[in-house]
Design a protein around this motif. Structure first.
Motif, PDB file in Angstrom:
ATOM      1  N   LEU A  92       0.830  -1.198   0.000  1.00 22.79           N
ATOM      2  CA  LEU A  92       0.000   0.000   0.000  1.00 22.79           C
ATOM      3  C   LEU A  92       0.870   1.256   0.000  1.00 22.79           C
ATOM      4  O   LEU A  92       0.597   2.225  -0.710  1.00 22.79           O
ATOM      5  CB  LEU A  92      -0.940  -0.009   1.235  1.00 22.79           C
ATOM      6  N   TRP A  93       1.929   1.283   0.763  1.00 27.82           N
ATOM      7  CA  TRP A  93       2.834   2.440   0.829  1.00 27.82           C
ATOM      8  C   TRP A  93       3.498   2.674  -0.509  1.00 27.82           C
ATOM      9  O   TRP A  93       3.605   3.849  -0.942  1.00 27.82           O
ATOM     10  CB  TRP A  93       3.886   2.213   1.926  1.00 27.82           C
ATOM     11  N   GLU A  94       3.907   1.631  -1.175  1.00 26.68           N
ATOM     12  CA  GLU A  94       4.569   1.788  -2.455  1.00 26.68           C
ATOM     13  C   GLU A  94       3.634   2.332  -3.511  1.00 26.68           C
ATOM     14  O   GLU A  94       4.027   3.155  -4.341  1.00 26.68           O
ATOM     15  CB  GLU A  94       5.143   0.432  -2.913  1.00 26.68           C
ATOM     16  N   SER A  95       2.359   1.954  -3.476  1.00 24.68           N
ATOM     17  CA  SER A  95       1.405   2.456  -4.463  1.00 24.68           C
ATOM     18  C   SER A  95       1.120   3.930  -4.238  1.00 24.68           C
ATOM     19  O   SER A  95       0.942   4.721  -5.174  1.00 24.68           O
ATOM     20  CB  SER A  95       0.090   1.643  -4.399  1.00 24.68           C
ATOM     21  N   VAL A  96       1.096   4.352  -2.979  1.00 26.23           N
ATOM     22  CA  VAL A  96       0.863   5.772  -2.669  1.00 26.23           C
ATOM     23  C   VAL A  96       2.081   6.586  -3.032  1.00 26.23           C
ATOM     24  O   VAL A  96       2.001   7.685  -3.606  1.00 26.23           O
ATOM     25  CB  VAL A  96       0.525   5.936  -1.178  1.00 26.23           C
ATOM     26  N   ALA A  97       3.271   6.088  -2.746  1.00 27.05           N
ATOM     27  CA  ALA A  97       4.492   6.831  -3.012  1.00 27.05           C
ATOM     28  C   ALA A  97       4.693   7.010  -4.499  1.00 27.05           C
ATOM     29  O   ALA A  97       5.253   8.028  -4.938  1.00 27.05           O
ATOM     30  CB  ALA A  97       5.682   6.117  -2.394  1.00 27.05           C
ATOM     31  N   ALA A  98       4.200   6.079  -5.291  1.00 23.36           N
ATOM     32  CA  ALA A  98       4.383   6.197  -6.727  1.00 23.36           C
ATOM     33  C   ALA A  98       3.541   7.325  -7.293  1.00 23.36           C
ATOM     34  O   ALA A  98       3.824   7.839  -8.382  1.00 23.36           O
ATOM     35  CB  ALA A  98       4.042   4.873  -7.381  1.00 23.36           C
ATOM     36  N   GLN A  99       2.480   7.710  -6.622  1.00 24.66           N
ATOM     37  CA  GLN A  99       1.585   8.747  -7.117  1.00 24.66           C
ATOM     38  C   GLN A  99       2.025  10.157  -6.697  1.00 24.66           C
ATOM     39  O   GLN A  99       1.456  11.154  -7.125  1.00 24.66           O
ATOM     40  CB  GLN A  99       0.169   8.510  -6.591  1.00 24.66           C
ATOM     41  N   VAL A 100       3.038  10.300  -5.833  1.00 24.03           N
ATOM     42  CA  VAL A 100       3.486  11.611  -5.330  1.00 24.03           C
ATOM     43  C   VAL A 100       4.469  12.218  -6.302  1.00 24.03           C
ATOM     44  O   VAL A 100       5.435  11.558  -6.715  1.00 24.03           O
ATOM     45  CB  VAL A 100       4.141  11.459  -3.937  1.00 24.03           C
ATOM     46  N   ALA A 101       4.264  13.495  -6.716  1.00 26.42           N
ATOM     47  CA  ALA A 101       5.166  14.191  -7.645  1.00 26.42           C
ATOM     48  C   ALA A 101       5.983  15.207  -6.834  1.00 26.42           C
ATOM     49  O   ALA A 101       5.458  15.920  -5.981  1.00 26.42           O
ATOM     50  CB  ALA A 101       4.383  14.906  -8.725  1.00 26.42           C
ATOM     51  N   PRO A 102       7.239  15.342  -7.097  1.00 26.73           N
ATOM     52  CA  PRO A 102       8.097  16.317  -6.352  1.00 26.73           C
ATOM     53  C   PRO A 102       7.723  17.770  -6.710  1.00 26.73           C
ATOM     54  O   PRO A 102       7.329  18.056  -7.836  1.00 26.73           O
ATOM     55  CB  PRO A 102       9.502  15.968  -6.799  1.00 26.73           C
ATOM     56  N   LEU A 103       7.864  18.717  -5.765  1.00 27.00           N
ATOM     57  CA  LEU A 103       7.608  20.140  -5.984  1.00 27.00           C
ATOM     58  C   LEU A 103       8.824  20.796  -6.617  1.00 27.00           C
ATOM     59  O   LEU A 103       9.973  20.509  -6.271  1.00 27.00           O
ATOM     60  CB  LEU A 103       7.293  20.849  -4.647  1.00 27.00           C
TER      61      LEU A 103
END
Length: 202
Positions: free
Chosen positions: A8-19
């Motif tokens: 679950l953590w890996e799927s969420v982290a993949a959706q985060v884009a850097p600022l």
């Protein structure tokens, strides 16, 4: 962490884009205004104004000059040489100041009412320094007592109670006692006049 949590953590982290821009202005918190008198610089007290200089007290006017009690020269020569008669005389020997003043006042008032013009008042000269003798109380030398009257009588003659009776005063000549006596020229008073009431010697 379980395998499910990790997935679950890996799927969420993949959706985060850097600022791209990290310079975010963070507003500073507003602080409440300080209470009056707390933390504020003290104001200097207003400079005290100097009081205006006190008004200078005016000097009292000089006392009016005392009336000159003089006998004219020609009349004085007549008195000293015995050509001008002495109408009455008073001898103050043996008097203290209070009784001398009372006797002098009564004498002058009576002489003025009677129309007397020139009177003689004998005060005494006072004995020379070193002379013995004391008065009846044994406490004051007789020369001091006589010397007091000699200097006091001219002063009394200028006081209000007696001044309106007197025209002139002069030391007597040797024929009448010299410096131990006084010629007094009186202002004549009518028989119906009411002389002022004499006070006490000052």
């Amino acid at each position: 962490m379980s395998a499910e949590d990790l997935a679950l953590w890996e799927s969420v982290a993949a959706q985060v884009a850097p600022l791209d821009n990290w310079d975010i202005a963070v507003p500073e918190p507003e602080l409440p205004a300080p209470a009056a008198g707390v933390g504020t610089p003290k104001q200097k007290p207003a400079a005290r104004r100097k009081p205006p200089p006190a008004a200078t007290k005016p000097k009292p006017p000089p006392p009016p000059p005392s009336r000159s009690l003089t006998i004219d020269r020609r009349t004085l020569q007549g008195l000293r040489r015995g050509r001008t008669p002495i109408d009455a005389r008073l001898d103050l020997h043996g008097h203290r100041q209070a009784s001398a003043y009372a006797a002098l006042a009564a004498f002058l008032q009576g002489a003025a009412r009677s129309g007397r013009r020139f009177v003689l008042v004998i005060t005494g000269k006072g004995a020379p320094p070193g002379a013995g003798g004391r008065d009846e109380d044994g406490d004051l030398p007789i020369p001091e007592r006589r010397g007091v009257l000699r200097s006091a009588v001219p002063h009394w003659l200028r006081e209000p109670a007696l001044a309106d009776l007197v025209v002139g005063v002069a030391a007597a000549g040797p024929l009448h006692g010299g410096s131990g006596a006084l010629y007094i020229q009186l202002r004549r008073k009518g028989p119906g006049s009411r002389p002022g009431k004499a006070g006490s010697p000052s």
